[in-house]
Design an enzyme around this catalytic site. Structure first.
Site, PDB file in Angstrom:
ATOM      1  N   HIS A   1     -39.616  34.499  26.992  1.00  0.00           N
ATOM      2  CA  HIS A   1     -39.556  34.026  28.374  1.00  0.00           C
ATOM      3  C   HIS A   1     -39.577  35.206  29.345  1.00  0.00           C
ATOM      4  O   HIS A   1     -38.945  36.233  29.124  1.00  0.00           O
ATOM      5  CB  HIS A   1     -38.327  33.150  28.627  1.00  0.00           C
ATOM      6  N   LEU A   2     -40.314  35.004  30.399  1.00  0.00           N
ATOM      7  CA  LEU A   2     -40.458  35.990  31.469  1.00  0.00           C
ATOM      8  C   LEU A   2     -39.472  35.653  32.587  1.00  0.00           C
ATOM      9  O   LEU A   2     -39.426  34.515  33.062  1.00  0.00           O
ATOM     10  CB  LEU A   2     -41.893  35.959  32.011  1.00  0.00           C
TER      11      LEU A   2
END
Length: 703
Positions: free
Chosen positions: A600-601
């Protein structure tokens, strides 16, 4: 296309097209089994009789006839598939992490099968002790211990890993049937999908290894193995088999197991809280071993009824340990349940990675200052846990009195946490009988025994407090909270195993339709959600939707397009935020070691104005090199095929510094007060390459 009698073509019906498409698919068949289970023989027998073009890829010979690596096997397999050949992967492949990259070779034109040679351990050990001239030089009596260790920690493959077909072979007849099945598969043939021959899908340890490790008095007559108990305890002793070896070591004794191994007793209770502890005061403090063993067994017996299903494990480094032998014998005399209290030979700092023993709590034989240093267990645990343990300990106490224990939750940044699954360390201080040390009791065993009894009581009470409050315990090496457990495989890459409570992001990414309230945006490639515990005014997560892409360590060059897509989506949401509040500055990046499963960013504003930002590790995870900027990750993956992972727990335990002016602050409240007024420009390095928006744009990112 079919031809009419007049030569005109007509389309096949849809069903016929599907059948034609299924025919002729190439196969990647992973052989799964311990050394000497017959993997190479299986491949050779199939290839000798099959009309389908097969290639056997063996890690023992992949490097010009010498042993090679997993990446070499993957490269060779991919090349063979391009040539239109089917492939046998001749490696042990006993763990899911060892199989996952080979499963990825499958696709629309390639099926991935597993052939599991789950033969009795006794048979494999006998074979390996007798064989000579093995291409991988794994032979003779000493290699038998390798078979034993591998079988204790095996994970049987499941269809959910990505296999279209799994064949289980439990005996020689099953193997012969499987050979005939694969030998009969022609170039245009296909095999039915599913699981074949598995008797117990949940089984992790085969019956053969259990019988081989049985205690002498439990062994069935027809399956009995000549055995020899350890000194002091005929019930909990070493189990050995005498095997005649053709390698010149006749009647050689092969050591199969030392103390009972939890994995060989039961694999159904991996979530059971378990405390591993060394013998207190018997090393540096020179407490009498007979008296110490009496006290250990006495206190274990007292706490058994309070433990519930929890387990206690006495650990020592050497198989010649007298304290282990004494405790085993005395525990057997009192009929203490050996499944809930047992001894174990191994390094207390590497119980899972080296011994396969899952312990979420370990005890440290500490010094009164609660500091690293000295020798023995104390130095080893502090060294293995890193600076995070010392900092967490000092937050709770500065010293410890003899007979007392201190429970310290282990920060998720500690290597003991994310590598071994240890969530708590309990420091305990016993009596000192060493005349060369200060405060020696001068052989006063009346006082010394009282102090040691208090020490074990405090230790077990501390463990019970953890067991009664902790929601989830490490399972199969996974972690109850915090960073992923990272485990090195033979290729040097890192693979992950995650506790159930760390699956929230993964569940949302895989099934966003079930989480409508949280999902802001969803596509085939990604999902966007708000962070549940935002650390700034604007903080959202862009989740990848690819299975097996759990964290930054899993990213490779084939994921480059996905990384760019995630970055572009993050920028689009950044522009939305800036439209709502032009004063915001946004940063996009990844944590080196994430706290939740699924890549996840983070898209986070740099005001850090949030009640959820409470701890030093919160701050440092976003303001030190632990936070990898998205633009840098994309560049590294493009140039080097992977991102740099900064696995340094010191980064999260660094002093608190303002992310603008870099001034130091003693605590989070003082830091927050400062950053709310600090108007200094961001560091020059952050203002380059689009790391901050809108300070710079994303011009450095390729479209």
């Amino acid at each position: 296309m079919e031809m009419d009698i007049d030569g005109a073509s007509k389309p096949k019906d849809e069903k016929a097209c599907e059948q034609e498409k299924e025919k002729g698919k190439q196969i990647v068949a992973l052989l799964v089994g311990a050394p000497a289970s017959g993997k190479s023989t299986f491949c050779e027998n199939v290839m000798r009789a099959s009309s389908r073009p097969w290639v056997r890829i063996c890690q023992d010979t992949i490097n010009n006839g010498k042993a090679g690596s997993k990446p070499l096997c993957l490269k060779s397999a991919a090349a063979s598939l391009k040539e239109g050949k089917s492939v046998f992967i001749d490696r042990c492949n006993l763990g899911k992490d060892q199989r996952v990259d080979f499963v990825k070779l499958g696709g629309s034109e390639v099926e991935v099968h597993a052939v599991v040679l789950d033969l009795p351990a006794k048979l494999c050990i006998s074979r390996i002790a007798k064989r000579t001239g093995h291409e991988g030089n794994l032979q003779g009596g000493k290699a038998a211990a390798v078979v034993n260790r591998m079988l204790q920690n095996k994970e049987l493959p499941k269809l959910s890993e990505g296999f279209s077909r799994i064949t289980f072979c439990r005996n020689e007849t099953d193997v012969e049937t499987a050979v005939n099945t694969y030998a009969a598969v022609g170039p245009l043939d296909t095999l039915s999908h599913g699981c074949f021959g598995q008797k117990d899908p949940s089984a992790k340890t085969q019956l053969g290894i259990l019988k081989f490790l049985k205690r002498p008095h439990e062994t069935d007559t027809q399956d009995s193995v000549p055995s020899q108990p350890t000194e002091g305890n005929s019930q909990c002793g070493k189990t050995q088999e005498t095997v005649s070896s053709s390698s010149g070591m006749a009647n050689q004794k092969i050591k199969v197991s030392e103390d009972p191994v939890p994995g060989s007793i039961s694999q159904d209770d991996s979530d059971v809280p378990t405390l591993a502890f060394p013998s207190i005061s018997t090393a540096d403090f020179q407490f009498n071993l007979e008296k110490a063993s009496d006290i250990i067994v006495q206190k274990v017996e007292e706490f058994m009824d309070k433990l519930g299903n929890a387990k206690l494990v006495l650990v020592d480094l050497t198989e010649r340990s007298k304290i282990l032998s004494l405790v085993r014998a005395k525990a057997a005399e009192k009929n203490i349940d050996s499944k809930r209290f047992f001894t174990f030979v191994g390094d207390i700092c590497q119980l899972y990675t080296k011994g396969g023993l899952r312990c979420n709590v370990i005890a440290n034989a500490a010094n009164w200052r609660l500091k690293p240093g000295g020798g023995g267990v104390n130095a080893a645990i502090f060294n293995a846990a890193g600076a995070a343990l010392e900092a967490a300990t000092m937050d709770r106490a500065k010293s410890l009195h003899p007979g007392n224990a201190l429970v310290v939750p282990l920060p998720s940044t500690s290597p003991l946490y994310y590598k071994e699954g240890v969530t708590h360390v309990i420091h305990v201080l016993g009596p000192n009988m060493n005349p060369n040390r200060p405060n020696c009791l001068d052989n006063d065993y009346i006082k010394g025994c009282k102090v040691l009894e208090d020490a074990y009581s405090s230790l077990f009470k501390g463990f019970l407090s953890v067991a009664n409050t902790q929601v989830s315990f490490p399972s199969s090496g996974s972690i109850s909270s915090g960073p992923s457990k990272l485990k090195e495989d033979t290729s040097g890459t890192k693979t992950n195993s995650w506790a159930p409570c760390l699956q929230a992001l993964y569940n949302i990414a895989m099934q966003p339709e079930k989480h409508n309230k949280q999902v802001l945006e969803a596509s085939d490639d990604l999902v966007v959600i708000n962070d549940m515990y935002p650390k700034a005014k604007r903080h959202l997560l862009v989740l990848a939707r690819i299975k097996g892409l759990d964290c930054l360590a899993d990213v490779r060059k084939e994921h480059l397009h996905l990384l760019k897509t995630m970055h572009e989506v993050g920028l689009r949401w950044t522009n939305k935020f800036l439209g709502e509040d032009a004063s915001l500055v946004i940063r996009l990046g990844y944590h080196s070691i994430p706290s939740m499963r699924q890549l996840h960013l983070h898209v986070i504003s740099q005001d850090f104005d949030s009640k959820c930002l409470k701890h030093k590790k919160h701050w440092n995870s976003f303001t030190t090199a632990f936070f990898r900027d998205s633009v840098d990750v994309i560049e590294e993956v493009n140039n080097h095929g992977k991102a740099t992972i900064l696995d340094d727990n010191k980064l999260l335990s660094m002093e608190l510094r303002c992310h603008r002016c870099r001034s130091a602050h003693p605590n989070i409240p003082r830091l927050k007060s400062h950053i709310s007024n600090c108007q200094d420009p961001f560091p020059a390095e952050l203002q380059k390459k689009g790391r901050l928006v809108p300070v710079h744009t994303n011009s450095d990112i390729d479209p």
